[in-house]
Design a protein around this motif. Structure first.
Motif, PDB file in Angstrom:
ATOM      1  N   THR A  85       0.818  -1.321   0.118  1.00  0.00           N
ATOM      2  CA  THR A  85       0.015  -0.094   0.035  1.00  0.00           C
ATOM      3  C   THR A  85       0.831   1.305   0.018  1.00  0.00           C
ATOM      4  O   THR A  85       0.480   2.291  -0.129  1.00  0.00           O
ATOM      5  CB  THR A  85      -0.880  -0.057   1.138  1.00  0.00           C
ATOM      6  OG1 THR A  85       0.115  -0.411   2.402  1.00  0.00           O
ATOM      7  CG2 THR A  85      -1.787  -1.067   1.255  1.00  0.00           C
ATOM      8  N   ASN A  86       1.910   0.894   0.067  1.00  0.00           N
ATOM      9  CA  ASN A  86       2.933   2.337   0.120  1.00  0.00           C
ATOM     10  C   ASN A  86       3.789   2.369  -1.125  1.00  0.00           C
ATOM     11  O   ASN A  86       4.169   1.658  -1.855  1.00  0.00           O
ATOM     12  CB  ASN A  86       3.973   1.920   1.291  1.00  0.00           C
ATOM     13  CG  ASN A  86       5.061   3.226   1.260  1.00  0.00           C
ATOM     14  OD1 ASN A  86       5.732   3.693   0.276  1.00  0.00           O
ATOM     15  ND2 ASN A  86       5.134   3.583   2.472  1.00  0.00           N
ATOM     16  N   ALA A 130      10.026  -0.126  -5.018  1.00  0.00           N
ATOM     17  CA  ALA A 130      11.232  -0.621  -4.841  1.00  0.00           C
ATOM     18  C   ALA A 130      11.248  -2.151  -4.992  1.00  0.00           C
ATOM     19  O   ALA A 130      12.164  -2.621  -5.527  1.00  0.00           O
ATOM     20  CB  ALA A 130      11.512  -0.627  -2.853  1.00  0.00           C
ATOM     21  N   TYR A 131      10.111  -2.837  -4.612  1.00  0.00           N
ATOM     22  CA  TYR A 131       9.924  -4.302  -4.790  1.00  0.00           C
ATOM     23  C   TYR A 131       9.900  -4.486  -6.454  1.00  0.00           C
ATOM     24  O   TYR A 131      10.536  -5.420  -7.011  1.00  0.00           O
ATOM     25  CB  TYR A 131       8.441  -4.885  -4.402  1.00  0.00           C
ATOM     26  CG  TYR A 131       8.797  -5.138  -2.854  1.00  0.00           C
ATOM     27  CD1 TYR A 131       9.730  -6.370  -2.728  1.00  0.00           C
ATOM     28  CD2 TYR A 131       8.399  -4.753  -1.771  1.00  0.00           C
ATOM     29  CE1 TYR A 131       9.924  -7.087  -1.444  1.00  0.00           C
ATOM     30  CE2 TYR A 131       8.604  -5.027  -0.475  1.00  0.00           C
ATOM     31  CZ  TYR A 131       9.408  -6.260  -0.477  1.00  0.00           C
ATOM     32  OH  TYR A 131       9.745  -6.630   0.840  1.00  0.00           O
ATOM     33  N   SER A 132       9.099  -3.599  -7.208  1.00  0.00           N
ATOM     34  CA  SER A 132       9.345  -3.730  -8.633  1.00  0.00           C
ATOM     35  C   SER A 132      10.572  -3.770  -9.191  1.00  0.00           C
ATOM     36  O   SER A 132      11.096  -4.376 -10.096  1.00  0.00           O
ATOM     37  CB  SER A 132       8.445  -2.741  -9.328  1.00  0.00           C
ATOM     38  OG  SER A 132       9.189  -1.519  -9.405  1.00  0.00           O
ATOM     39  N   SER A 135      -4.905   6.147   0.136  1.00  0.00           N
ATOM     40  CA  SER A 135      -5.396   7.319   1.041  1.00  0.00           C
ATOM     41  C   SER A 135      -5.993   8.588   0.201  1.00  0.00           C
ATOM     42  O   SER A 135      -6.825   9.432   0.776  1.00  0.00           O
ATOM     43  CB  SER A 135      -4.303   7.714   1.758  1.00  0.00           C
ATOM     44  OG  SER A 135      -3.294   8.616   0.867  1.00  0.00           O
ATOM     45  N   MET A 136      -5.923   8.626  -1.346  1.00  0.00           N
ATOM     46  CA  MET A 136      -6.198   9.599  -1.948  1.00  0.00           C
ATOM     47  C   MET A 136      -6.731   9.182  -3.418  1.00  0.00           C
ATOM     48  O   MET A 136      -6.146   8.210  -3.826  1.00  0.00           O
ATOM     49  CB  MET A 136      -5.389  10.797  -1.932  1.00  0.00           C
ATOM     50  CG  MET A 136      -4.004  10.471  -2.402  1.00  0.00           C
ATOM     51  SD  MET A 136      -3.626  11.027  -3.943  1.00  0.00           S
ATOM     52  CE  MET A 136      -4.700  12.553  -3.910  1.00  0.00           C
ATOM     53  N   THR A 159       2.862  -7.632 -13.120  1.00  0.00           N
ATOM     54  CA  THR A 159       3.497  -6.432 -13.168  1.00  0.00           C
ATOM     55  C   THR A 159       2.313  -5.379 -13.597  1.00  0.00           C
ATOM     56  O   THR A 159       1.951  -4.233 -12.879  1.00  0.00           O
ATOM     57  CB  THR A 159       4.560  -6.081 -13.902  1.00  0.00           C
ATOM     58  OG1 THR A 159       5.492  -7.229 -13.887  1.00  0.00           O
ATOM     59  CG2 THR A 159       5.248  -4.933 -13.710  1.00  0.00           C
ATOM     60  N   ALA A 160       1.646  -5.706 -14.705  1.00  0.00           N
ATOM     61  CA  ALA A 160       0.549  -4.882 -15.145  1.00  0.00           C
ATOM     62  C   ALA A 160      -0.572  -4.719 -14.088  1.00  0.00           C
ATOM     63  O   ALA A 160      -0.842  -3.805 -14.123  1.00  0.00           O
ATOM     64  CB  ALA A 160       0.222  -5.253 -16.382  1.00  0.00           C
ATOM     65  N   VAL A 161      -0.735  -5.562 -13.578  1.00  0.00           N
ATOM     66  CA  VAL A 161      -1.999  -5.600 -12.591  1.00  0.00           C
ATOM     67  C   VAL A 161      -1.550  -4.598 -11.538  1.00  0.00           C
ATOM     68  O   VAL A 161      -2.417  -3.808 -11.247  1.00  0.00           O
ATOM     69  CB  VAL A 161      -2.011  -7.192 -11.752  1.00  0.00           C
ATOM     70  CG1 VAL A 161      -3.140  -6.941 -10.754  1.00  0.00           C
ATOM     71  CG2 VAL A 161      -2.539  -7.851 -12.841  1.00  0.00           C
ATOM     72  N   TYR A 162      -0.376  -4.737 -10.762  1.00  0.00           N
ATOM     73  CA  TYR A 162      -0.414  -3.875  -9.449  1.00  0.00           C
ATOM     74  C   TYR A 162      -0.163  -2.586 -10.219  1.00  0.00           C
ATOM     75  O   TYR A 162      -0.474  -1.672  -9.522  1.00  0.00           O
ATOM     76  CB  TYR A 162       0.858  -4.211  -8.808  1.00  0.00           C
ATOM     77  CG  TYR A 162       2.237  -4.425  -9.061  1.00  0.00           C
ATOM     78  CD1 TYR A 162       3.113  -3.367  -9.424  1.00  0.00           C
ATOM     79  CD2 TYR A 162       2.852  -5.675  -9.545  1.00  0.00           C
ATOM     80  CE1 TYR A 162       4.371  -3.355  -9.889  1.00  0.00           C
ATOM     81  CE2 TYR A 162       4.329  -5.784  -9.668  1.00  0.00           C
ATOM     82  CZ  TYR A 162       4.849  -4.769  -9.999  1.00  0.00           C
ATOM     83  OH  TYR A 162       6.257  -4.665 -10.468  1.00  0.00           O
TER      84      TYR A 162
END
Lengths: 553, 537
Positions: free
Chosen positions: B327-328, B334-336, B391-392, B450-453
Motif C-alpha cells: 500500500t506504500n 522498490a519491490y518492482s 489514501s487519496m 506487473t501490469a496488474v499492480y
C-alpha cells in the motif's frame, strides 16, 4: 650513546620535570658566617618556574623530540646497535618507539585540557562561597598534580621504548613493568572520582597477578635454558628434542602475562573497567601504545623464540582459539555497552583478536618467510595506524570529558550539531575502526586477511571439483579469515550507532563545545591522517617504513 | 587533463570538489564560509553538468573519437597511464571503459544533475548537493576502475554518502533503514573481499606485483590469466570464490533472498537518494557480477546457471507478487525494482548473446525509468505528505503534471512498447525462450502481474475520485490546498521521460554496442566454458 638519544631526552626531561618546578631563590647560609650562597632549589619559586604549565611543556617537548629522533632511526638503514647485551636498537625498535611516543604525545596534549593548569589559581579566601572555594581547591590540586601526571607519562614512554629494544627476556620484563606500574597510577589518577579509584585498583590487581604469572613462566624458562637472551632461547628451542615441559609451561604462563597486556580473552576482563575509569587520554594510551607493547612481547616470544623452522608451532591451536574467542567476545560485549568508553575498550579487545588471528596463521607453519613477513607488516601497520583512529576516538571523548561527559552514549548525542568537524572526524574514526575503505583501518585489516588467505587458501585440494570437498580439504586456518570478516560485519552495529547518535539525536545541550584548540586540531589532523594512510602515497610511505622495520625484526 | 585522461577527471573531480565544499566552510572564517555555503549548490550542479557534457562528448566522439563498436574483449578505451598507488601490495590507478561500463558511466553522469535538479530545494543544500557529488565520483569510480582494490574502495565508498543521505534527509524510520542498508551491503561485500583476496593471491604476473606480496590487483591481467591458464587451480576453490563474489554482487543488486534492505532504504531515503540508489547503485551489482565473476570464472557461471535461474526467477516472481500487496507507493516501486533485477539474472543465465545484451539494456533502461518512478513518488510524498496508495483518489485533477509523470513512469516500467523498458524485457524473454523453451511462461506471466499492480494503483490514485471534479484528498494534507509539482521537479522528470521515449524508439544508440559486447563476450569467454561443461550452446 647517540643511538639512545630519544630515551636520553626522556630521562633528562624526567629529571627536569622534577627539578625545574622547584627552582627558587633559596640560599644557604654558611654556618657561623653571614655568607649566603644561592642554591636555587627551594625557597620562593621564581615566576617562570612556578608556572603550573611547565611540566606539560617539558613533556610535550620531550615527546616531540623523542618522536622526531626515533623517526630518523626508522628510516636510517644502519644495522642494529647492541648495547650491553640486553638492548638492540634497530629500525624495528625505533618504529615501535616512534608509535609509542606519538601516542603519548597526543595523550600529553589532551591531558592539558583534562587536567587544566591555571597559573591564575589562588588559594580560597574566607569570603568565597563554598562552591567557589571547592572550584579553587580543585584547580590548585590540578596544578599540583600536573608534574606527577607528566612524569608518569614519560616513565610509560621510557618503559615502552626500552621494551621494544630488549633482546633479553628479563630486561624486557623489567621494561614492561616500568611502563605498567606507571600506567596503573595513571589509570587511577583521578582518584576523587569513584570510578577512577576502582578502575585503578582493579587494573593493578589483575595486572600484577598477570605479571607474577609471567615472571614465574620466565623463571621456568630460565630453569630450562639457563639463559634469557632471545637468540639463545631460540637456539635452545630449535635444538629441543620433543617438547620440554618446563619450556612449554613457561611459554604458556608468559602468554597469560602478555595476553593481559593485549587484552586477549579471557584475560581482558579488567580492561573495560580500566578504560572506563581512566581519563580518556590515558585510556587511549592503554588501547594503543600499551597494546602495541604487549604485541611486541608476543611477537618476540612466539615468533622469535617458539617458532619452529617448519611445521606447526605448539601454540598454534591455542592462539587460534583465543583469537576467535577474543574477537567474538569483544564484539558481542561492545554491542551491549552503553558507555562509549567501554564500547571502545571492547572494540579494542576485538581488534586484538584480529591481530592474534593473523599471528596464529603464522603459527600454523603453512607459510614461508615471505608470508610471515606479510603478517608481521600487517600487525605492525595495524598497531601504527591504531594510534590514529583509536586514540583519535578517545581524544574526541576526551574533548567531551572536559565538560564532565563521555560516560554515556547520550553524551555524544547531536555532536554533529555542536561541532560538525569533530563529529565528522569521529565518524571517520568509527568507519576506520570498522574497516571501511579507503581509510587506514581498511588497509590494515585487508593486509591481515590477506596474510591469512595467502597462507591458507593454497592448501585446499585442487582436484576437488565442488565447494564442499574443497571446503573440507582446506586448512582450518582459512576460516580464521572468515571469522574476521563475520566479526567486522558484527562490529558495524556499534560503530554505526555512534555515528547515528551524533547525527540523528538532538543534543542534550546546544552550547558549542568548550574551546580546546590544540586538542581539536589534533583530532582533525588524526582524521586527515586516517584518510591519508588509507590509500595513495601516504599509505605507501607508512608501509615502506613498516616494511623496513619488519626486516629488522 | 580532461582530454588526455577524461575518466580520472570525472572520477576524482566530483570527490575533490564535494569534499572541499563540505570541509572548507568548517575551517574558513565565518564570512567566507557563508559565501562557500551559498555557492555550494550551483557549483555542484555546474560540475555535474560539466561531467555530463564530457561523458556525452566521449560517447559522440568529440573527445577521443572512439568507435564504440568492435572493442575487443579485455580491451578498454580511454585507459590512462597507470599510476602506482600502493607499491607494496600492487595497487595501481588504472581506469578504462568498454561497452559494458560506458553506458553505466553515462547513466550516472546523466542521473546526477537530474537528481540534483529534482531536489534543488533540499534542506541544508550546502551539504546535500556536495554529498551527491561525492556519490557521483564513487559511482563512476566503480564503473571505470580496472584494479580490484580501487574497485572495492569505490564500491564501499558509495555507502558512506548514501548512508548520510538516508540518515540526515530520510523519512521517519531513517535510523533503522540506514543501519540496515549499511550493514547488509557492507557484510555482503566483505565476503566479496575474501573472494577478491583469493583471486589476488593466485595472480602470477610479476611485472605488476607488489614488492611485499608478489601479487597484484590488476583486473586486465587477471582476466588475461583467467582466459589463458585459468586464474585459480582447482574447480572447488573456483566455485567457492564465485559464490563469495555472488554474495557481494547479488546483495547489491539485490536478489531474493538478500533483498530486504532495499525496500526499507528506498522508503526512507530522500528522493535524490532513492533515484541514485535505484538508478545506479543496483546496477553496480549486475556490472560487478559480469565484470568480475562471469568474466573470470565463466565455468563456474555455467555450472551454477540453475542457481542463477532460481535467484532470478524467484526475484522476478516473488517481488512481483509482493508488489501487489503493497500500500506504500515507494515500497511498491522498490519491490518492482527487485523484480526487474531478477530479469538481469535470467538474461545472463540464458547464455545467449541476445539475453546478455538484453540484461545490459535492462540495466540501462531500468536506470532511466526507476529514477523517474522514485522522483514521482518523492514528489508525491513532498506535496501530499503521504505515500499510502489508498489514501487519496483522483490526483489527476489536483496535480495534473504529477499524475502525468506517474502514469508515464508506470507504463514504462510495466513494459509498454516504444518505451525503453520494453526493449529490454522482450529481448530477455526471446533469449529465454531460445534457451529454456516453454519455461518462458513463468517470466512472461509475471509481466502480467506487473501490469496488474501498476494499473490497479494507477486507477486508485490518479483516477477514480468519489466526485470527478474533486477526488479524495488524504488526511495528511490537513485541509491544505493540494499543489502540483514544482518547476524543478517537473524539469527533472521531463528529462527522464524524454530519455525513456528516446531509448524506446531508438534503442540502438546503446543497444548496438551492448549487443556487440555480448557477442564478443560469448565468443571469447563463455563458449569455451559451455563446451567444457558439456552444455550445448
Amino acid at each position: 650513546m647517540e643511538v639512545l638519544l630519544p630515551e636520553m631526552i626522556l630521562v633528562v626531561s624526567v629529571v627536569l620535570a622534577i627539578l625545574v618546578p622547584n627552582i627558587g631563590d633559596a640560599k644557604f647560609r654558611i654556618p657561623l658566617t653571614r655568607v649566603r650562597v644561592p642554591i636555587f632549589v627551594g625557597g620562593t619559586r621564581l615566576k617562570g618556574t612556578s608556572d603550573p604549565r611547565l611540566p606539560a611543556l617539558i613533556s610535550i617537548t620531550a615527546f616531540s623530540l623523542a618522536m622526531f629522533f626515533s623517526f630518523f632511526g626508522v628510516s636510517a638503514d644502519s644495522s642494529a646497535v647492541e648495547i650491553g647485551g640486553v638492548l638492540a636498537v634497530n629500525s624495528f625498535s625505533r618504529m615501535m618507539s616512534f608509535v609509542f611516543y606519538a601516542a603519548l604525545l597526543l595523550a600529553a596534549v589532551a591531558a592539558n585540557y583534562r587536567l587544566p593548569a591555571r597559573p591564575s589559581a589562588r588559594a580560597p579566601r574566607e569570603r568565597d562561597s563554598a562552591a567557589q572555594a571547592e572550584r579553587l581547591v580543585r584547580s590548585l590540586m590540578d596544578n599540583r598534580r600536573q608534574v606527577d601526571f607528566h612524569i608518569l607519562l614519560m616513565m610509560v614512554g621510557l618503559g615502552m621504548s626500552l621494551m621494544a629494544m630488549a633482546s633479553n627476556l628479563f630486561f624486557m620484563f623489567v621494561a614492561i613493568e616500568l611502563a605498567s606500574l606507571a600506567s596503573y597510577i595513571l589509570v587511577a589518577f583521578h582518584k576523587e572520582e569513584a570510578v577512577g579509584g576502582e578502575a585503578g585498583a582493579k587494573y593493578f590487581i589483575v595486572g600484577s597477578v598477570a605479571s607474577a604469572t609471567g615472571i614465574y613462566g620466565m623463571s621456568l624458562v630460565y630453569l630450562w635454558a639457563g639463559d634469557l637472551d632471545f637468540d639463545a632461547l631460540a637456539a635452545s628451542w630449535a635444538a629441543m628434542d620433543g617438547y620440554d615441559p618446563l619450556a612449554v609451561i613457561g611459554l604458556g604462563l608468559m602468554l597469560v602475562a602478555f595476553g593481559f597486556k593485549v587484552s586477549a580473552a579471557p584475560f581482558h576482563l579488567a580492561a573495560p573497567d580500566a578504560y572506563a575509569g581512566a581519563s580518556s587520554p590515558v585510556a587511549g594510551v592503554l588501547a594503543t601504545a600499551s597494546k602495541a607493547m604487549g604485541f611486541v612481547a608476543l611477537l618476540r616470544v612466539l615468533l622469535h623464540v617458539a617458532m619452529p623452522d617448519e611445521g606447526e608451532a605448539i601454540w598454534f591451536v591455542l592462539l587460534a582459539l583465543i583469537a576467535i574467542v577474543t574477537m567474538t567476545w569483544g564484539n558481542l560485549a561492545a554491542l551491549t555497552s552503553e558507555n562509549p568508553k567501554r564500547m571502545l575498550a571492547y572494540s579494542s579487545v576485538a581488534h586484538a583478536g584480529y591481530m592474534l588471528a593473523a599471528l596464529a596463521a603464522v603459527g600454523s607453519g603453512l607459510g614461508d618467510d615471505s608470508t610471515t613477513r606479510l603478517v608481521l607488516v600487517a600487525i605492525i601497520f595495524h598497531l601504527s595506524v591504531l594510534v590514529l583512529f583509536k586514540l583519535g576516538a578517545f581524544l574526541v571523548l576526551g574533548l567531551l570529558e572536559i565538560e564532565g561527559r563521555s560516560h554515556r552514549l547520550e553524551d555524544l548525542h547531536g555532536l554533529a550539531h555542536r561541532d560538525p568537524l569533530v563529529a565528522g572526524s569521529m565518524f571517520i574514526f568509527m568507519l576506520s575502526l570498522a574497516g571501511v575503505p579507503p581509510l587506514a583501518g581498511f588497509l590494515s585489516k585487508l593486509l591481515m586477511i590477506n596474510g591469512i588467505i595467502n597462507i591458507s587458501a593454497g592448501t585446499g585440494s585442487t582436484s576437488a571439483d565442488a565447494i564442499v570437498p574443497w571446503a573440507e580439504s582446506v586448512d582450518p586456518v582459512f576460516w580464521l579469515a572468515v571469522a574476521i570478516v563475520l566479526n567486522s560485519a558484527l562490529s558495524l552495529f556499534y560503530y554505526l550507532r555512534i555515528a547515528l547518535v551524533m547525527f540523528f539525536e538532538t543534543p542534550e545541550s546546544t552550547k558549542p563545545l568548550r574551546r580546546a584548540t590544540h586538542l581539536r586540531n589534533s583530532i582533525v589532523t588524526l582524521a586527515f591522517l586516517t584518510l591519508a594512510f588509507g590509500i595513495g602515497s601516504g599509505a605507501d610511505f607508512l608501509l615502506e617504513l613498516v616494511q623496513n622495520a619488519v626486516s629488522a625484526f | 587533463m580532461i582530454t588526455a585522461d577524461p575518466l580520472t577527471f570525472i572520477t576524482l573531480a566530483p570527490i575533490a570538489l564535494g569534499m572541499a565544499l563540505l570541509i572548507l566552510p568548517q575551517v574558513l572564517p565565518t564570512s567566507m564560509a557563508e559565501y562557500m555555503q551559498r555557492i555550494a549548490r550551483p557549483l555542484s550542479m555546474g560540475l555535474a553538468l560539466a561531467i555530463f557534457a564530457i561523458t556525452t562528448m566521449l560517447f559522440l566522439g568529440q573527445i577521443g573519437a572512439i568507435d564504440w563498436l568492435n572493442i575487443l574483449q579485455g580491451e578498454y578505451v580511454f585507459q590512462n597511464t597507470p599510476v602506482v598507488l600502493l607499491e607494496e601490495i600492487g595497487v595501481r590507478w588504472v581506469v578504462g571503459v568498454d561497452a559494458l561500463s560506458f553506458p553505466m558511466v553515462w547513466l550516472t553522469a546523466m542521473l546526477i544533475p537530474v537528481s540534483m535538479l529534482v531536489e534543488w530545494d533540499a534542506k541544508k543544500g550546502h551539504i546535500f548537493h556536495p554529498l551527491i557529488l561525492i556519490m557521483e565520483g564513487a559511482l563512476v569510480g566503480v564503473f571505470v576502475a580496472l584494479d580490484l582494490f580501487v574497485f572495492f574502495v569505490f564500491w564501499e565508498m558509495t555507502l558512506i554518502p548514501m548512508f548520510l543521505l538516508i540518515l540526515v534527509w530520510g523519512g521517519d524510520n531513517r535510523r533503522y533503514a540506514s543501519m540496515k542498508f549499511f550493514i547488509y551491503t557492507f557484510t555482503a561485500s566483505v565476503f566479496m573481499l575474501i573472494g577478491i583476496l583469493v583471486m589476488y593471491f593466485n595472480t602470477a604476473d610479476t611485472s605488476l606485483a607488489g614488492t611485499l606480496t608478489g601479487h597484484h590487483f590488476d583486473l586486465i591481467s587477471m582476466t588475461a590469466q583467467a582466459a589463458g591458464s585459468g586464474l585459480i587451480d582447482g574447480a572447488g576453490l573456483r566455485h567457492f570464490v564465485w559464490i563469495l563474489l555472488l554474495i557481494g554482487f547479488a546483495t547489491k543488486m539485490p536478489s531474493v533472498p538478500v533483498h530486504t534492505w532495499l525496500p526499507d532504504a528506498h522508503v526512507e531515503a530522500p528522493t535524490a537518494g532513492s533515484m541514485l540508489l535505484a538508478g545506479v547503485m543496483l546496477k553496480m551489482g549486475a556490472y560487478g557480477f559480469l565484470r568480475v565473476a562471469v568474466t573470470i570464472f565463466p565455468e563456474s557461471t555455467v555450472v551454477f546457471t540453475p542457481l542463477l535461474l532460481l535467484l532470478g526467477m524467484s526475484s522476478l516472481v516473488y517481488a512481483a507478487i509482493v508488489c501487489m500487496g503493497q500500500t506504500n507507493l515507494k515500497r511498491m516501486v522498490a519491490y518492482s525494482s527487485v523484480s526487474h533485477m531478477g530479469l538481469i539474472f535470467l538474461g545472463i543465465a540464458t547464455m545467449q548473446p541476445l539475453g546478455i545484451a538484453g540484461a545490459l539494456f535492462m540495466m540501462f533502461a531500468h536506470g532511466i525509468i526507476s529514477p523517474l518512478l522514485f522522483a514521482v513518488a518523492g514528489a508525491f510524498k513532498h506535496h501530499y505528505h503521504t505515500l499510502e496508495i489508498g489514501s487519496m483518489r483522483g490526483i489527476a485533477h489536483h496535480s495534473p503534471w504529477l499524475a502525468g509523470h506517474m502514469m508515464f513512469g508506470w507504463m514504462a516500467s510495466l513494459g509498454l512498447p516504444l518505451l525503453a523498458g520494453f526493449v529490454a524485457e522482450i529481448t530477455v524473454l526471446i533469449a529465454f525462450w531460445m534457451t529454456f523453451g516453454w519455461l518462458v511462461i513463468l517470466p512472461a506471466l509475471t509481466l502480467i502481474i506487473t501490469a496488474v499492480y501498476y494499473i490497479t494503483s494507477m486507477q486508485r490514485t490518479i483516477f477514480e475520485g468519489g466526485d470527478p471534479h474533486v477526488g479524495v484528498l488524504p488526511d495528511s494534507l490537513h485541509g491544505e490546498e493540494a499543489r502540483d509539482i514544482t518547476w524543478h521537479e517537473n524539469a527533472g522528470m521531463f528529462v527522464l521521460v524524454a530519455l525513456t521515449v528516446l531509448f524506446g524508439i531508438l534503442p540502438f544508440i546503446f543497444w548496438d554496442m551492448m549487443s556487440d559486447w555480448s557477442t564478443e563476450f560469448m565468443l571469447e569467454t563463455l563458449i569455451d566454458a559451455l563446451n567444457s561443461q558439456g552444455v550445448k550452446p
